[in-house]
Scaffold this active site. Sequence first.
Site, PDB file in Angstrom:
ATOM      1  N   GLY A 260      54.157  70.448 -43.668  1.00 49.07           N
ATOM      2  CA  GLY A 260      55.052  70.207 -44.778  1.00 49.07           C
ATOM      3  C   GLY A 260      56.458  70.119 -44.224  1.00 49.07           C
ATOM      4  O   GLY A 260      56.637  69.798 -43.067  1.00 49.07           O
ATOM      5  N   SER A 261      57.460  70.404 -45.041  1.00 49.50           N
ATOM      6  CA  SER A 261      58.831  70.403 -44.525  1.00 49.50           C
ATOM      7  C   SER A 261      59.814  70.535 -45.667  1.00 49.50           C
ATOM      8  O   SER A 261      59.513  70.230 -46.829  1.00 49.50           O
ATOM      9  CB  SER A 261      59.168  69.104 -43.768  1.00 49.50           C
ATOM     10  OG  SER A 261      58.314  68.910 -42.673  1.00 49.50           O
TER      11      SER A 261
END
Length: 814
Positions: A260-261
């Site tokens: 993710g981020s």
Amino acid sequence: MPVRTLSPRRSRGRLALVGAALAAVTAGLLPGAAAADPGGRDREHRPSDRGLSAVIRYTEYGVPHILAADYANLGFGTGWAQAADQVCVLADGFATVRGERSRHFGASGAPDGSLSSATTNLASDLYFRGVAEAGTVEALLRTPAPAGPSRELKELMRGWAAGYNAWLRKNRVTDPACAGAGWVRPVTALDVARRGFAVSVLGGQGRAVDGITAARPPAAPATGATARATADAEGAPDVDPEAAAEAARALFAPENATMGSNAVAFSGTTTANGRGLLLGNPHYPWQGGRRFWQSQQTIPGELNVSGASLLGTTVVNIGFNDKVAWSHTVATGVPLNLHQLTLVPGDPTAYLVDGKPERMTAREVTVADRDGAPVTRTQWWTRYGPVTSGLGASLPLPWTAITAYALNDPNAANLRGSDTALGFARARSTRDVAEALRRTHGLPWVNTVAADAAGHSFFSQAQVLPRITDELAERCSTPLGRVVYPASGVAVLDGSRADCALGSDPDAVQPGVFGPSRMPVLRDAPYAVNSNDSAWLTNAERPLTGYERVFGTLATPRSLRTRGGIEDVAGMAARGRLTVADLQRQQFANRVPAAGLAAADVAAACPSVLPAEPEACRALAAWDGTMDSDSRGALLFDRFWRKFTGSVPVAQQWKVPFSAADPVRTPRGVDTGTAGFAKALADAVAELRAAGIAPAAPLREHQFVVRGGERIPVSGGTESLGVWNKTEAVWNAAGGGYVEVAHGTSHVQAVGWDGGRCPVARTLLTYSQSSNPASAHFADQTRLYAGERWVTSRFCERDILRSPALKVVRVRED
């Protein structure tokens, strides 16, 4: 921005510049040569008269600054330096893409998941051997740019392979993970390209490897009336649409992902000096082949970029130069679709298109097995792609006498991702970033967030996605697709109709995908933020709309991490006068959005729910609402919240439901009276008691990693808590709590500009540069992370030369 090809004169000029830099080194501008290092990093290698070469200057924390005359030589230095830090992880990945895992590790073993979803070495090998024997990557390499890779990228791959091989020839492997192993072997440029292909198809074919390699036709019945009777007896395909829709939604849900981020770009209207700011915070695995690795790559007069690369890639994937900084977040666009095939009666390996039969193509693949005889399987391919028996264990797609499912993955025709990264590296503005996306269109499964020194902010969801318009899905979805597509974005189209082909946009680089003009884009907003939800609330005051369902949802609940991130960055933008220091504070704020919504109610309900646990209730009441290492009560709330959200349906968790008119503040008001609340709280307290953990114990004592026998505390919290500084840890009560990080914050960069020639940049690689326990850079940045400290990036030449840790390696082919 046009692709630039080096003339012999320019190449000679750059060689002279590299030579001048090397002369400066040997003239005494740098400290003396360090003692020999068994890994080869600190050893000075004398160049010979032929072959590729590079100069590598190492600064603090083992960050290499690679100086080369052209792209092949830059690839050489990059391959060398990556091998010095990560040879075992790299070699493991090359065994994967060669289809040799079963030969070395046994067919029943499992890959690390970094290059596909295969659950066994056998499935992985069958898939990647199939790719190799079909010549898939070779065909992509022959495709002219821009649809195929550029000359520069091919030169980088050639050089990277040569550099990796040269390191192997000149150095002894000291990492116990692969020292002396037969599977640590030289590689070719084709191996490097195949690894890039694996990264490109991670969200498509790579997600369905088990289904592609396990798909088998049913036994063919007799022809004629017997065949029709058998088909009638089979009935409709045995797929429950509602169950399939939920499985597909869960498969692509950000909260279930191991990658993710967060990323946010601030425009100059919000900053102290009118220039842009960027904070990039990717959430990736801490072990295995999806780790990042830091470097600076420089070709004088052509390229100068610093940042992080996924292991085995030749370019900086996330980074900055003197004018632009960018990061990526895993996007919600679904990079695959299914075609439901109508099979020819009596022949399950043929299917109908507009009433005419087409035969599937059989690809027979044989894999060597360390523990037994070679294994041969047949894979079945159609005009749409491979037949698959499922998308993971939770979404079976049975191959019956009347129906099969073929998977379309447009990224199987995309080897351009590194060319997009090169375009970013050479960009001088966010306008150039947008142009690189338009020209190369190579990013398979990420968004891009960028800022520049002129004060511009930028967001784009420029993915390579199948051209599934909502109109096409409405017109061509099968009964299964009519349920699955709205819920998940996975289209299931009628493969028996030619008019259901995906078509093309005029500005698309390849057929069957959306062109850049169809992508969600936001320019020059005060802030542009993404935390793995769809593009809708990239800026809450300027929502993005009008995109097709395959890109993501509109007007739907956002994750707590998205909601918390919007609250944080919108507040920062409103305050204004922002600097890089503000980005650093945001990264380690460790605020728990779930606490703001629920902690007070949980603490208030605790005495009546758990009258025998006053200590636990006091810990919850006193908790500061963060996941800082020194926070007390954080662990108790964390364990409660996991149990509560994991057992109570979302609709029963909140008193105030979601409202699209107030998406950042709803849902809210935890329902302490709902069934399951009291049990989740009681179970969390009992769990800590059984493990000998006090309810008010500081988080640092029970959330840590062990490196070389040293416990290193780790702050941050989970997806369900909504913490920006994401930490998805491995729970081991007997071992003391959270004893390792599975995935979470990885390579962080906070970047701005002050009007000078050098960017103002702070970076942090949470798990450090090397996987080798014998390396000095095995845990040094992990200790920085524990102390919430940063690395001051040395981008300009003067800063590299002034590094007190400076060590120089000059490398050349024999």
